[in-house]
Design a protein around this motif. Structure first.
Motif, PDB file in Angstrom:
ATOM      1  N   ASN A  19     -16.361 -19.823 -19.936  1.00 12.95           N
ATOM      2  CA  ASN A  19     -17.821 -19.849 -19.984  1.00 12.95           C
ATOM      3  C   ASN A  19     -18.430 -19.870 -18.574  1.00 12.95           C
ATOM      4  O   ASN A  19     -18.079 -20.716 -17.746  1.00 12.95           O
ATOM      5  CB  ASN A  19     -18.298 -21.073 -20.777  1.00 12.95           C
ATOM      6  CG  ASN A  19     -19.791 -21.049 -20.997  1.00 12.95           C
ATOM      7  OD1 ASN A  19     -20.376 -19.973 -21.165  1.00 12.95           O
ATOM      8  ND2 ASN A  19     -20.410 -22.213 -20.998  1.00 12.95           N
ATOM      9  N   ALA A  20     -19.319 -18.890 -18.290  1.00 15.71           N
ATOM     10  CA  ALA A  20     -20.052 -18.786 -17.019  1.00 15.71           C
ATOM     11  C   ALA A  20     -19.135 -18.597 -15.815  1.00 15.71           C
ATOM     12  O   ALA A  20     -19.544 -18.814 -14.675  1.00 15.71           O
ATOM     13  CB  ALA A  20     -20.937 -20.004 -16.803  1.00 15.71           C
ATOM     14  N   SER A  21     -17.892 -18.159 -16.053  1.00 13.34           N
ATOM     15  CA  SER A  21     -16.943 -17.985 -14.959  1.00 13.34           C
ATOM     16  C   SER A  21     -16.594 -16.506 -14.788  1.00 13.34           C
ATOM     17  O   SER A  21     -16.553 -15.750 -15.767  1.00 13.34           O
ATOM     18  CB  SER A  21     -15.662 -18.775 -15.221  1.00 13.34           C
ATOM     19  OG  SER A  21     -14.680 -18.493 -14.239  1.00 13.34           O
ATOM     20  N   ALA A  22     -16.370 -16.114 -13.519  1.00 15.87           N
ATOM     21  CA  ALA A  22     -15.941 -14.750 -13.222  1.00 15.87           C
ATOM     22  C   ALA A  22     -14.490 -14.701 -12.781  1.00 15.87           C
ATOM     23  O   ALA A  22     -13.995 -13.644 -12.385  1.00 15.87           O
ATOM     24  CB  ALA A  22     -16.834 -14.141 -12.141  1.00 15.87           C
ATOM     25  N   ALA A  23     -13.800 -15.835 -12.846  1.00 16.59           N
ATOM     26  CA  ALA A  23     -12.396 -15.888 -12.441  1.00 16.59           C
ATOM     27  C   ALA A  23     -11.495 -15.558 -13.627  1.00 16.59           C
ATOM     28  O   ALA A  23     -11.725 -16.025 -14.755  1.00 16.59           O
ATOM     29  CB  ALA A  23     -12.061 -17.268 -11.889  1.00 16.59           C
ATOM     30  N   ILE A  24     -10.470 -14.767 -13.371  1.00 20.75           N
ATOM     31  CA  ILE A  24      -9.521 -14.409 -14.428  1.00 20.75           C
ATOM     32  C   ILE A  24      -8.522 -15.550 -14.589  1.00 20.75           C
ATOM     33  O   ILE A  24      -7.798 -15.888 -13.646  1.00 20.75           O
ATOM     34  CB  ILE A  24      -8.791 -13.106 -14.072  1.00 20.75           C
ATOM     35  CG1 ILE A  24      -9.796 -11.969 -13.874  1.00 20.75           C
ATOM     36  CG2 ILE A  24      -7.772 -12.750 -15.141  1.00 20.75           C
ATOM     37  CD1 ILE A  24      -9.178 -10.676 -13.392  1.00 20.75           C
ATOM     38  N   ASN A  25      -8.491 -16.132 -15.774  1.00 17.84           N
ATOM     39  CA  ASN A  25      -7.564 -17.257 -15.973  1.00 17.84           C
ATOM     40  C   ASN A  25      -6.149 -16.759 -16.246  1.00 17.84           C
ATOM     41  O   ASN A  25      -5.918 -15.574 -16.484  1.00 17.84           O
ATOM     42  CB  ASN A  25      -8.057 -18.184 -17.097  1.00 17.84           C
ATOM     43  CG  ASN A  25      -8.168 -17.467 -18.434  1.00 17.84           C
ATOM     44  OD1 ASN A  25      -7.248 -16.769 -18.848  1.00 17.84           O
ATOM     45  ND2 ASN A  25      -9.298 -17.628 -19.115  1.00 17.84           N
ATOM     46  N   LYS A  26      -5.220 -17.666 -16.189  1.00 21.37           N
ATOM     47  CA  LYS A  26      -3.800 -17.318 -16.298  1.00 21.37           C
ATOM     48  C   LYS A  26      -3.465 -16.613 -17.611  1.00 21.37           C
ATOM     49  O   LYS A  26      -2.638 -15.700 -17.643  1.00 21.37           O
ATOM     50  CB  LYS A  26      -2.948 -18.587 -16.156  1.00 21.37           C
ATOM     51  CG  LYS A  26      -2.996 -19.234 -14.786  1.00 21.37           C
ATOM     52  CD  LYS A  26      -2.335 -18.341 -13.746  1.00 21.37           C
ATOM     53  CE  LYS A  26      -2.293 -19.013 -12.383  1.00 21.37           C
ATOM     54  NZ  LYS A  26      -1.667 -18.141 -11.360  1.00 21.37           N
TER      55      LYS A  26
END
Length: 390
Positions: free
Chosen positions: A301-308
Motif C-alpha cells: 500500500n502506497a509503496s513503489a518498492a518491489i517486495n521480495k
C-alpha cells in the motif's frame, strides 16, 4: 619520487571509479528524432538517462605533433625561442562517463639547454603518461551528444627516459650526462573541436614536472627542486564505433510513434462505434488467439518498492521478453489509474530492475498508464505486458 607517484594516483583512481557509475540504460540510436522522446529519471529531477555502456564503447586514439618547451636549472638560460624543440605523441583512451575518462599517451621529443659557458646542448626525452581526463564542459554545462567544443582538464603521472645528451665543454670538463629514468606529474588543458561523427581536432598544453636531474645538471649551486617541459601539441583523435552504432554517449530514447498509432486506432474505433447501427439480436463471438504474454505485479500500500515476493514476477517478465527477438514490453495498470504519480513511480521501479538487473534495453520497455491503449494492441503482436495491480 616513487612514493609521490603512488600518493598522486590514489585520488585519481577514486574519481575514475565514481565517474563510471553514470551510465544507465540501453536502446538503439536513431538519427531522426522527430518522433523520439527521451527516458527520464523522476528521482533526479527528470534528467535524461544515458544508454548503458559496455567495455568496448567510447574508445579513441589520437595522434599529435608540436613542441616541448623545456624549463629548469640550465634550460631557462638558453633563450625563449631556443627552448622550443619538436615533439610528437600517440594516445589511446576511453571515456568512462561524459565527464571523465582515462588516457595512455606515449611521446617523444627533443629538449635544449645552455651550459654555464654559454654553449647550447641538446638531449631527447621519451616516455609514457597515464592521464585522467575531466570534461569541464560536460561537468558544468550538462552533456550534449553532438557538442562542437569541449574543454578538458588533464591530470596524470608518467615515466620518462632521457638520452643522447650532446657533448659540450662545461667548466673544466666535458659535459656528457648519462641517461636518466624519471617519474613525472602531468597537468594540463585540452581544447577539443568536433570535426564529424568520428573525428576531433585537439589542441593541448600540458606541463610535465620532473626531478632536477632532467636537464642533466644536478650539481652544487643549484637551488632548483624541479625541472620539466611544457608539451604544446595539436592533432586529431578518432572515436571508435560503439556497440549501438554511435561514437559517443547517447541518451535513452523511446519511440512515441507506437503510442501515436495505438491512440489513432482507439480514436478510430470510438468514431466507428458512434456511427454503428443498433445492435442486432444475434451476436457472434470470434475467439482470437493472442500472442501477448502477461505478468502481474502487486505492491504494498502506497509503496513503489518491489517486495521480495514479487521479484519472481519481474524475473519471469524479463525472461519472456528475452525470448522475443523483436517484441516489446509494456507496463500498464489493471484498471484506470487514479494516482498517476504513484503509478509512474511503480512503473519506473519495474523498468529500472528490468534494465539494470536483467539488461533489457530501455528502447523495448514502454510505460502506458491508460490500459485501453494496451488493450487495443493487435492480439497477433508478440509482446510482454506487465500489469500493476491497482
Amino acid at each position: 619520487m616513487k612514493k609521490h607517484f603512488i600518493a598522486f594516483m590514489m585520488p585519481f583512481l577514486t574519481l575514475a571509479t565514481g565517474f563510471a557509475q553514470e551510465a544507465a540504460q540501453d536502446v538503439p540510436v536513431k538519427q531522426d528524432t522527430k518522433e523520439i522522446s527521451y527516458w527520464t529519471d523522476p528521482a533526479s529531477g527528470d534528467k535524461r538517462l544515458l544508454n548503458k555502456s559496455k567495455f568496448r564503447d567510447n574508445w579513441f586514439v589520437g595522434l599529435q605533433a608540436g613542441a616541448f618547451y623545456s624549463w629548469g636549472t640550465h634550460t631557462s638560460s638558453s633563450g625563449f625561442f631556443d627552448q622550443f624543440r619538436p615533439a610528437g605523441a600517440l594516445s589511446i583512451g576511453k571515456w568512462i562517463a561524459p565527464a571523465g575518462g582515462i588516457r595512455l599517451q606515449g611521446f617523444y621529443g627533443s629538449n635544449a639547454g645552455r651550459a654555464s659557458n654559454d654553449k647550447p646542448y641538446y638531449w631527447n626525452a621519451m616516455g609514457v603518461g597515464l592521464d585522467g581526463l575531466f570534461n569541464f564542459t560536460n561537468l558544468f554545462c550538462g552533456y550534449e551528444e553532438d557538442r562542437t567544443f569541449n574543454l578538458i582538464g588533464i591530470l596524470g603521472a608518467g615515466y620518462e627516459h632521457t638520452a643522447n645528451f650532446s657533448k659540450r665543454t662545461w667548466n673544466d670538463g666535458i659535459y656528457n650526462t648519462e641517461s636518466q629514468d624519471l617519474l613525472s606529474i602531468r597537468l594540463g588543458l585540452m581544447a577539443k573541436f568536433r570535426l564529424g561523427k568520428a573525428w576531433d581536432f585537439n589542441l593541448e598544453i600540458t606541463n610535465s614536472l620532473l626531478d632536477d636531474s632532467f636537464d642533466g645538471w644536478e650539481g652544487e649551486g643549484s637551488n632548483d627542486r624541479w625541472d620539466g617541459h611544457v608539451n604544446i601539441l595539436a592533432g586529431v583523435s578518432y572515436r571508435f564505433k560503439n556497440h549501438n552504432g554511435s561514437r559517443q554517449f547517447t541518451y535513452a530514447r523511446r519511440d512515441m510513434s507506437k503510442y501515436d498509432e495505438a491512440n489513432a486506432e482507439i480514436n478510430r474505433l470510438r468514431e466507428a462505434n458512434k456511427a454503428a447501427a443498433p445492435p442486432v439480436t444475434k451476436i457472434e463471438t470470434e475467439v482470437v488467439e493472442s500472442n501477448h504474454i502477461r505478468s502481474f505485479i502487486s505492491f504494498d500500500n502506497a509503496s513503489a518498492a518491489i517486495n521480495k515476493l514479487q521479484e519472481v514476477n519481474v524475473y519471469t517478465a524479463a525472461e519472456n521478453i528475452k525470448k522475443l527477438a523483436d517484441g516489446d514490453l509494456y507496463i500498464t495498470s489493471t484498471k484506470e489509474v487514479r494516482d498517476t504519480e504513484l503509478f509512474m513511480a511503480r512503473a519506473q521501479s519495474i523498468r529500472n530492475v528490468l534494465a539494470n538487473t536483467y539488461n533489457i534495453p530501455a528502447g523495448r520497455i514502454f510505460i502506458e498508464k491508460n490500459p485501453a491503449v494496451i488493450a487495443s494492441l493487435d492480439p497477433q503482436k508478440s509482446c510482454v505486458i506487465v500489469y500493476i495491480n491497482e
